[in-house]
Write an enzyme that holds these catalytic residues in place. Structure first.
Site, PDB file in Angstrom:
ATOM      1  N   ASP A 113       0.952  -1.106   0.092  1.00  0.00           N
ATOM      2  CA  ASP A 113      -0.125  -0.106  -0.015  1.00  0.00           C
ATOM      3  C   ASP A 113       0.747   1.433  -0.093  1.00  0.00           C
ATOM      4  O   ASP A 113       0.252   2.488   0.378  1.00  0.00           O
ATOM      5  CB  ASP A 113      -0.816   0.289   1.364  1.00  0.00           C
ATOM      6  N   CYS A 167     -17.486 -17.499  -7.748  1.00  0.00           N
ATOM      7  CA  CYS A 167     -18.617 -16.927  -7.102  1.00  0.00           C
ATOM      8  C   CYS A 167     -19.937 -17.642  -7.796  1.00  0.00           C
ATOM      9  O   CYS A 167     -20.960 -17.601  -6.968  1.00  0.00           O
ATOM     10  CB  CYS A 167     -18.561 -15.308  -7.504  1.00  0.00           C
ATOM     11  N   CYS A 177     -25.131  -5.345   1.467  1.00  0.00           N
ATOM     12  CA  CYS A 177     -24.452  -3.887   1.568  1.00  0.00           C
ATOM     13  C   CYS A 177     -25.533  -2.881   1.966  1.00  0.00           C
ATOM     14  O   CYS A 177     -26.550  -2.665   1.432  1.00  0.00           O
ATOM     15  CB  CYS A 177     -23.904  -3.493   0.231  1.00  0.00           C
ATOM     16  N   CYS A 223     -19.959  -7.443   3.696  1.00  0.00           N
ATOM     17  CA  CYS A 223     -19.817  -7.906   2.539  1.00  0.00           C
ATOM     18  C   CYS A 223     -18.504  -9.107   2.552  1.00  0.00           C
ATOM     19  O   CYS A 223     -18.901 -10.061   1.741  1.00  0.00           O
ATOM     20  CB  CYS A 223     -19.389  -7.247   1.205  1.00  0.00           C
TER      21      CYS A 223
END
Length: 364
Positions: A113, A167, A177, A223
């Site tokens: 990051d 998925c 959400c 999520c």
């Protein structure tokens, strides 16, 4: 860990600009500033021949959604309940980079990051997992609780095969959400994401999102927590990344009066410290307003005198949800009439239901 090539995700050259042009990055202007280097690793460093991606599981022991029902307590994202992962993961990457360098004329650059690196697409290309419909990396072995880091190296390593998308028809992460932050599967609008709003966003949070935030005072795990692949996850045995028990469900009252020095001391070594005291207390007062607990109104009243306008504004909003109109009017006459910050004055208007530009008389 897995290995990929720097040219393994050529579609980033189109996907990233499209996401930026849609404004889905919100106020994260740093995403656009070096977009060319994000989309093409060789633009960041021309000497890169291979990319090693490391993932470390930080899965929580209990479902992080449990605390959402305890309205007088704060919900902190699972990753932030631990030591700041940047230093832990970077240390491991440097150890591996040093091993590679010792093997010959090999150069390495380590990233966690700290540079324009698209870790998730690279990790998917390397076979570490796949990006789920919530855009987070999912691993069949580690679930989607993954901290990622990357090593760019001049070594010509054999790449691993990418992972397929598993998925299927599942859309649990999209449906759960609270703020509808996914305009479509595999696409995130950060401007509506609670993690972005409570961590990255610097100013007042739009009123339309405040109720949905609930008692989430730093990040959101919804999520992630609902993903069925988590049941196969094997947690990392890294002792330095153990969760701090006092951050699992801390009382909101513990944080409402923190000054900057106390905030820095309380959250030293954690990701929370990097966000800063004012943003954090903004989130705390939103949670207090959502608590429905009139006993916390005194903390919000104290917040009206805070040195930060951002905190004062959210204290006003909290009071508008916790005290009777007559009490709110008394507080306005005592403190609100002298408020100099335009954003805080707007919060008083919102709480009182008055027309902006008046002296506080109820509107018709």
């Amino acid at each position: 860990m897995r290995v990929t090539r720097p040219d393994a995700v050529p579609e980033l050259r189109e996907r990233l600009p499209a996401w930026l042009d849609a404004g889905h990055h919100g106020s994260m202007d740093w995403m656009r500033e070096r977009a060319d280097q994000r989309a093409d690793p060789a633009t960041l460093w021309s000497g890169v021949r291979s990319i090693i991606v490391l993932g470390m599981n930080y899965g929580p022991e209990v479902d992080p959604r449990v605390v959402l029902g305890q309205r007088d307590r704060g919900a902190i994202a699972a990753y932030a309940q631990r030591r700041d992962y940047h230093e832990v993961v970077k240390g491991k990457l440097k150890e591996l980079g040093g091993y590679l360098s010792a093997k010959g004329d090999v150069r390495v650059k380590v990233f966690v990051d700290t540079a324009p690196v698209m870790e998730k697409p690279l990790a998917a290309a390397a076979g570490l997992g796949w990006q789920g419909k919530h855009t987070v990396l999912i691993s069949r072995e580690a679930g989607n609780w993954l901290l990622l880091g990357a090593i760019y190296t001049s070594a010509d390593l054999v790449p691993d095969a990418p992972e397929a998308d598993h998925c299927g028809s599942c859309r649990r992460c999209l449906d759960i959400c609270p703020t509808d932050a996914f305009p479509a599967p595999y696409r995130l609008d950060a401007r509506r994401c609670i993690a972005y709003l409570t961590i990255e966003h610097a100013g007042p949070i739009a009123p339309e999102f405040r109720s949905a935030i609930g008692n989430r005072i730093f990040g959101c795990d919804d999520c992630l927590a609902v993903c069925p692949w988590n049941k196969f996850a094997v947690r990392a045995g890294e002792g330095r990344m153990a969760a701090q028990a006092d951050l699992a469900a801390p009382p909101l009252a513990e944080f409402a009066r923190l000054d900057d020095a106390a905030f820095r001391t309380r959250f030293a070594g954690t990701p929370i410290k990097r966000t800063g005291r004012d943003r954090f207390l903004r989130n705390v007062f939103i949670a207090i307003g959502n608590s429905g607990d009139a006993a916390l109104a005194g903390l919000a009243e104290d917040g009206l005198s805070d040195s930060a306008a951002l905190v004062r504004g959210m204290a006003v909003w909290a009071l508008g949800r916790l005290v009777p109109p007559a009490r709110l009017r008394t507080l306005f006459n005592a403190r609100g009439l002298g408020e100099t910050d335009a954003a805080v004055r707007a919060e008083w208007h919102l709480a009182l239901g008055v027309t902006p530009g008046t002296t506080g008389q109820p509107s018709s």
